[in-house]
Design a protein around this motif. Structure first.
Motif, short mmCIF file in Angstrom:
data_model
loop_
_atom_site.label_atom_id
_atom_site.label_comp_id
_atom_site.label_asym_id
_atom_site.label_seq_id
_atom_site.Cartn_x
_atom_site.Cartn_y
_atom_site.Cartn_z
N SER A 47 -1.09 -9.18 -55.24
CA SER A 47 -0.79 -7.82 -54.82
C SER A 47 -0.98 -7.66 -53.30
O SER A 47 -1.64 -8.47 -52.65
CB SER A 47 -1.69 -6.82 -55.55
N GLY A 48 -0.42 -6.61 -52.77
CA GLY A 48 -0.56 -6.32 -51.34
C GLY A 48 -1.98 -5.96 -50.97
O GLY A 48 -2.42 -6.20 -49.84
N SER A 49 -2.72 -5.37 -51.91
CA SER A 49 -4.11 -5.02 -51.62
C SER A 49 -4.98 -6.25 -51.43
O SER A 49 -6.01 -6.18 -50.75
CB SER A 49 -4.67 -4.13 -52.73
N PHE A 50 -4.57 -7.37 -52.00
CA PHE A 50 -5.31 -8.63 -51.79
C PHE A 50 -5.25 -9.02 -50.31
O PHE A 50 -6.26 -9.42 -49.73
CB PHE A 50 -4.71 -9.72 -52.67
N MET A 51 -4.08 -8.88 -49.70
CA MET A 51 -3.94 -9.21 -48.28
C MET A 51 -4.71 -8.23 -47.40
O MET A 51 -5.37 -8.63 -46.45
CB MET A 51 -2.47 -9.23 -47.86
N VAL A 52 -4.64 -6.96 -47.73
CA VAL A 52 -5.36 -5.94 -46.96
C VAL A 52 -6.86 -6.18 -47.05
O VAL A 52 -7.58 -6.08 -46.04
CB VAL A 52 -4.99 -4.52 -47.45
N THR A 53 -7.34 -6.53 -48.23
CA THR A 53 -8.77 -6.82 -48.41
C THR A 53 -9.18 -8.02 -47.57
O THR A 53 -10.26 -8.01 -46.95
CB THR A 53 -9.07 -7.10 -49.89
N SER A 54 -8.35 -9.04 -47.50
CA SER A 54 -8.70 -10.22 -46.71
C SER A 54 -8.75 -9.90 -45.22
O SER A 54 -9.64 -10.36 -44.52
CB SER A 54 -7.72 -11.36 -46.99
N ILE A 55 -7.82 -9.09 -44.74
CA ILE A 55 -7.80 -8.73 -43.32
C ILE A 55 -9.02 -7.87 -42.97
O ILE A 55 -9.73 -8.13 -41.99
CB ILE A 55 -6.50 -8.00 -42.96
N LEU A 56 -9.26 -6.83 -43.77
CA LEU A 56 -10.41 -5.96 -43.50
C LEU A 56 -11.74 -6.70 -43.64
O LEU A 56 -12.66 -6.50 -42.84
CB LEU A 56 -10.38 -4.75 -44.43
N GLY A 57 -11.83 -7.57 -44.64
CA GLY A 57 -13.05 -8.35 -44.83
C GLY A 57 -13.32 -9.27 -43.66
O GLY A 57 -14.46 -9.43 -43.22
N PHE A 58 -12.27 -9.89 -43.12
CA PHE A 58 -12.43 -10.77 -41.96
C PHE A 58 -12.90 -9.98 -40.74
O PHE A 58 -13.82 -10.40 -40.03
CB PHE A 58 -11.11 -11.48 -41.66
N ILE A 59 -12.29 -8.83 -40.51
CA ILE A 59 -12.67 -8.01 -39.35
C ILE A 59 -14.09 -7.50 -39.47
O ILE A 59 -14.89 -7.57 -38.52
CB ILE A 59 -11.67 -6.85 -39.17
N ILE A 60 -14.44 -6.98 -40.64
CA ILE A 60 -15.81 -6.46 -40.84
C ILE A 60 -16.83 -7.58 -40.73
O ILE A 60 -17.90 -7.40 -40.13
CB ILE A 60 -15.90 -5.74 -42.20
N SER A 61 -16.52 -8.74 -41.27
CA SER A 61 -17.44 -9.87 -41.17
C SER A 61 -17.62 -10.30 -39.72
O SER A 61 -18.72 -10.66 -39.31
CB SER A 61 -16.92 -11.07 -41.98
N GLY A 62 -16.55 -10.25 -38.95
CA GLY A 62 -16.64 -10.64 -37.54
C GLY A 62 -17.44 -9.68 -36.70
O GLY A 62 -18.17 -10.10 -35.80
N TYR A 63 -17.32 -8.39 -36.97
CA TYR A 63 -18.01 -7.39 -36.15
C TYR A 63 -19.42 -7.07 -36.60
O TYR A 63 -20.29 -6.78 -35.78
CB TYR A 63 -17.20 -6.10 -36.09
N TRP A 64 -19.67 -7.06 -37.90
CA TRP A 64 -20.98 -6.63 -38.39
C TRP A 64 -21.86 -7.76 -38.91
O TRP A 64 -23.05 -7.80 -38.65
CB TRP A 64 -20.84 -5.59 -39.49
N VAL A 65 -21.28 -8.68 -39.66
CA VAL A 65 -22.10 -9.70 -40.30
C VAL A 65 -22.40 -10.86 -39.34
O VAL A 65 -23.53 -11.32 -39.26
CB VAL A 65 -21.43 -10.23 -41.60
N TYR A 66 -21.37 -11.34 -38.61
CA TYR A 66 -21.54 -12.51 -37.75
C TYR A 66 -22.62 -12.31 -36.68
O TYR A 66 -23.42 -13.22 -36.45
CB TYR A 66 -20.20 -12.87 -37.12
N PRO A 67 -22.70 -11.15 -36.01
CA PRO A 67 -23.78 -10.99 -35.01
C PRO A 67 -25.18 -10.98 -35.63
O PRO A 67 -26.14 -11.38 -34.98
CB PRO A 67 -23.48 -9.64 -34.36
#
Length: 66
Positions: free
Chosen positions: A16-36
């Motif tokens: 589904s398209g929501s699978f792609m949206v989840t992957s993009i948002l998850g990557f961005i959130i992980s990069g900004y909040w979790v990685y630091p």
């Protein structure tokens, strides 16, 4: 229930398209909040979400159209 015979080849499954949206948002959130906060968890989450994004791209190009 009858079982389908497998011909041994790999078949892509439509995602589904929501699978792609989840992957993009998850990557961005992980990069900004979790990685630091935690390098190991941040990298691991970013890797998983990147793999999800690649899977959605493969699904768009290789999945059969019904």
């Amino acid at each position: 229930m009858a079982k389908k015979k497998s011909d041994g080849r790999w078949h892509a499954v439509p995602l589904s398209g929501s699978f792609m949206v989840t992957s993009i948002l998850g990557f961005i959130i992980s990069g900004y909040w979790v990685y630091p906060q935690s390098l190991r968890y941040g990298f691991s989450f970013m890797l998983i979400f990147a793999l999800m994004f690649v899977a959605s791209l493969v699904s768009m190009t290789k999945a059969p159209i019904k």
